[in-house]
Design a protein around this motif. Structure first.
Motif, PDB file in Angstrom:
ATOM      1  N   CYS A 216       0.847  -1.186   0.000  1.00  0.00           N
ATOM      2  CA  CYS A 216       0.000   0.000   0.000  1.00  0.00           C
ATOM      3  C   CYS A 216       0.881   1.234   0.000  1.00  0.00           C
ATOM      4  O   CYS A 216       2.077   1.184   0.315  1.00  0.00           O
ATOM      5  N   ALA A 221      -5.985   2.529  -3.510  1.00  0.00           N
ATOM      6  CA  ALA A 221      -6.072   1.090  -3.731  1.00  0.00           C
ATOM      7  C   ALA A 221      -4.883   0.376  -3.113  1.00  0.00           C
ATOM      8  O   ALA A 221      -3.765   0.906  -3.082  1.00  0.00           O
ATOM      9  N   ASP A 238      -9.540  -1.652  -4.999  1.00  0.00           N
ATOM     10  CA  ASP A 238      -9.983  -0.274  -4.824  1.00  0.00           C
ATOM     11  C   ASP A 238     -10.790  -0.130  -3.541  1.00  0.00           C
ATOM     12  O   ASP A 238     -11.864  -0.728  -3.398  1.00  0.00           O
ATOM     13  N   LEU A 239     -10.298   0.671  -2.612  1.00  0.00           N
ATOM     14  CA  LEU A 239     -10.993   0.887  -1.341  1.00  0.00           C
ATOM     15  C   LEU A 239     -12.050   1.975  -1.424  1.00  0.00           C
ATOM     16  O   LEU A 239     -12.809   2.174  -0.483  1.00  0.00           O
ATOM     17  N   ARG A 240     -12.098   2.727  -2.509  1.00  0.00           N
ATOM     18  CA  ARG A 240     -13.078   3.774  -2.749  1.00  0.00           C
ATOM     19  C   ARG A 240     -13.166   4.754  -1.575  1.00  0.00           C
ATOM     20  O   ARG A 240     -14.239   4.984  -0.997  1.00  0.00           O
ATOM     21  N   PRO A 241     -12.053   5.379  -1.194  1.00  0.00           N
ATOM     22  CA  PRO A 241     -12.111   6.359  -0.100  1.00  0.00           C
ATOM     23  C   PRO A 241     -12.873   7.596  -0.527  1.00  0.00           C
ATOM     24  O   PRO A 241     -12.995   7.907  -1.718  1.00  0.00           O
ATOM     25  N   VAL A 248      -3.046   4.489   2.649  1.00  0.00           N
ATOM     26  CA  VAL A 248      -3.195   3.329   3.520  1.00  0.00           C
ATOM     27  C   VAL A 248      -1.842   3.123   4.195  1.00  0.00           C
ATOM     28  O   VAL A 248      -0.839   2.870   3.525  1.00  0.00           O
ATOM     29  N   GLY A 264      -6.499   3.780   7.181  1.00  0.00           N
ATOM     30  CA  GLY A 264      -6.421   4.912   6.273  1.00  0.00           C
ATOM     31  C   GLY A 264      -6.092   6.234   6.947  1.00  0.00           C
ATOM     32  O   GLY A 264      -6.231   6.406   8.165  1.00  0.00           O
ATOM     33  N   TYR A 270     -10.659  -0.153   6.711  1.00  0.00           N
ATOM     34  CA  TYR A 270     -11.322  -0.668   5.518  1.00  0.00           C
ATOM     35  C   TYR A 270     -11.169  -2.181   5.455  1.00  0.00           C
ATOM     36  O   TYR A 270     -10.113  -2.724   5.798  1.00  0.00           O
ATOM     37  N   TYR A 272     -11.646  -5.242   2.584  1.00  0.00           N
ATOM     38  CA  TYR A 272     -11.855  -5.554   1.167  1.00  0.00           C
ATOM     39  C   TYR A 272     -11.948  -7.069   1.034  1.00  0.00           C
ATOM     40  O   TYR A 272     -11.112  -7.810   1.558  1.00  0.00           O
ATOM     41  N   ARG A 279     -14.887  -3.417  -1.842  1.00  0.00           N
ATOM     42  CA  ARG A 279     -14.816  -3.028  -0.439  1.00  0.00           C
ATOM     43  C   ARG A 279     -16.116  -3.390   0.240  1.00  0.00           C
ATOM     44  O   ARG A 279     -17.204  -3.069  -0.256  1.00  0.00           O
ATOM     45  N   ARG A 282     -16.361   0.050   5.637  1.00  0.00           N
ATOM     46  CA  ARG A 282     -15.583   1.253   5.966  1.00  0.00           C
ATOM     47  C   ARG A 282     -16.087   1.738   7.311  1.00  0.00           C
ATOM     48  O   ARG A 282     -17.249   2.117   7.456  1.00  0.00           O
TER      49      ARG A 282
END
Length: 510
Positions: A216, A221, A238-241, A248, A264, A270, A272, A279, A282
């Motif tokens: 990371c 991602a 993709d963690l889609r923050p 990360v 994060g 997160y 995944y 994901r 969160r």
């Protein structure tokens, strides 16, 4: 990773450097910070001595210049062992070491133990687990066995779960893999260029089968690299923050390799799911950056997170799907942000490292006492120094325990500056039986503590820059370190009569 220790801003892993900016400008930043400090209207009188140009940290024979001993540097205060003395962990570790918990005599003489086995007085004509653990305590790493140099700072170094591989991550965006032969030697295997890296790779983790490496950085991602695959295969998770500028800082992989846990820069943890490729959770976990995450138990149901708010929180994986997730436990007692968490793996014990210049051993069954959370919040809010390029105030070295601090042991002797330094417990199945804690130090040393006494028992010195990461070989006996001097080193035991311990080695390792 607060810019002023824990409150506000971003630490070194949060700030992407400009393309042409020099990486080795720590001295210039210190000068600038000192000049800015002199311009403050209100100052803490206890910090007056910080302006003197003198050695800083803990006094050791190899770190204190001649003629300066007794000035500025002090020995760490004696560890307070009262909490551990009355705890079941002490009896467990004593039994594992072959000493027993009772008042009877214990056999610690190496020669006599060998003679007892030769005479057939050992059970099944072999040493017991406790006797083997006791013998191994005589052979802690003391010398450098291997080294490799890089063009830029090394951030991470980690052995695979079975110990057959070692991976390092460098600021040149390269992951380097080595074959590990019983932890006694590393041999280069392959390397790859990490994808979507901002400033540096910040953490690495192996899948349970050791076939994939996750990493990371300053990106939205987490990436998965196929170590044995053909070609150069990287898969983005993709963690889609919700924030555009996002990092990360820490990774953990579930026991089946399916779920990936990340901490994060937005204060959230997160989850995944690699099977459904999205994901799944969160959770707003901390009031500041989440610098460390870990799995406390073998089943991956107890999650841990540590942040710049100075608090370690425990989460039940089975309850995180609810609308408002709540931690099942809090560990408070640090006066500054958490930099790393390393659990023992049994769901009971974990060690935390902190910018308050201490590491602490915790029993997860003993959560924070009354007023612990508020006391930690107040202590963190009072921090006004920047750990990236300022020295910690002298008072940070000897601060008394906070209200609600339920830690079993506090370790002092390593210096936590410049970056998120790490510490790790020796593996329970390996040499030492989990009795030792290794910690990276900003002075360029690796400190090994005895968990039972809280005192340093080894100081490995051959790095010229802060040691950010340390990793025990899963079978014990060997210890690896990654440093900002642009190198990794492997430490093993060698007979002191052949090569005196503590003297730097010159040239290439044998």
């Amino acid at each position: 990773m607060g810019s002023q220790s824990s409150s506000g801003g971003a630490g070194p892993e949060e700030e992407e450097r400009g393309e042409g900016q020099e990486e080795d400008d720590v001295d210039l930043r210190r000068v600038l910070a000192l000049l800015l400090g002199r311009g403050r209207a209100a100052r803490d009188p206890s910090d007056e001595e910080e302006e003197e140009e003198e050695p800083w940290g803990w006094a050791t024979a190899d770190a204190t210049p001649p003629g300066r001993r007794g000035r500025g540097l002090k020995a760490p205060p004696p560890p307070d062992t009262r909490a551990l003395d009355g705890h079941e962990l002490k009896a467990e570790l004593l039994l594992a070491r072959g000493k027993g918990a009772g008042p009877g005599p214990s056999e610690e003489n190496l020669t006599r133990l060998l003679r007892q086995r030769e005479w057939g007085r050992c059970r099944n004509s072999s040493f017991s687990y406790g006797e083997r653990s006791l013998l191994s305590s005589h052979f802690l790493p003391n010398r450098e066995a291997f080294a490799d140099s890089y063009p830029q700072k090394a951030f991470c170094g980690l052995f695979s779960p079975d110990g057959s591989l070692f991976v390092s991550a460098c600021q040149d965006h390269t992951l380097r893999f080595y074959w590990s032969r019983e932890g006694s030697r590393l041999r280069p295997f392959r390397s790859c260029r990490a994808r979507d890296v901002g400033w540096s790779v910040l953490d690495v983790a192996f899948s349970p089968d050791g076939a994939h490496c996750l990493y990371c950085s300053w990106a939205g991602a987490v990436h998965v690299y196929d170590i044995y695959g053909e070609g150069d295969t990287h898969t983005a998770l993709d963690l889609r923050p919700e924030e555009r500028r996002f990092a990360v800082f820490s990774l953990a992989v579930g026991p089946d390799g399916r779920e990936v846990l990340g901490g994060g820069s937005d204060g959230c943890i997160y989850l995944y799911d690699r099977e459904v490729q999205r994901r799944t959770l969160r959770v707003e976990a901390h009031e500041d950056d989440v610098n460390a995450v870990a799995l406390a138990d073998a089943g991956g149901q107890l999650l841990l997170s540590g942040g710049d708010d100075g608090v370690t929180r425990a989460w039940d994986r089975r309850c995180l799907g609810q609308d408002r997730a709540h931690p099942v436990g809090l560990l408070t007692g640090h006066r500054d942000g958490i930099t790393f968490l390393h659990p023992r793996g049994d769901g009971r014990y974990v060690v935390s490292n902190s910018k308050d210049q201490t590491a602490k051993l915790w029993d997860l069954r003993r959560p924070a006492g009354p007023g612990g959370l508020e006391a930690t919040r107040r202590a963190v809010a009072r921090q006004s120094w920047d750990y990236r390029w300022q020295r910690a105030p002298r008072r940070a070295l000897t601060s008394p325990p906070l209200p609600g601090d339920t830690s079993l042991m506090t370790f002092r002797g390593h210096v936590v500056l410049n970056t998120l330094l790490r510490c790790r417990l020796a593996p329970p199945p390996g040499d030492g039986g989990g009795q030792y804690l290794s910690a990276g130090c900003a002075t360029g040393a690796v400190i090994v503590y005895d968990v039972l006494t809280g005192r340093p028992v080894r100081r490995l010195t051959n790095h010229s820059g802060c040691v950010r990461d340390v990793s025990w070989h899963p079978q014990g006996g060997a210890l690896a370190s990654a440093s900002w001097d642009g190198s990794i080193r492997l430490w093993t035991y060698q007979d002191p009569q052949e090569e005196p311990m503590g003297e730097p080695q010159g040239g290439d390792p044998p």
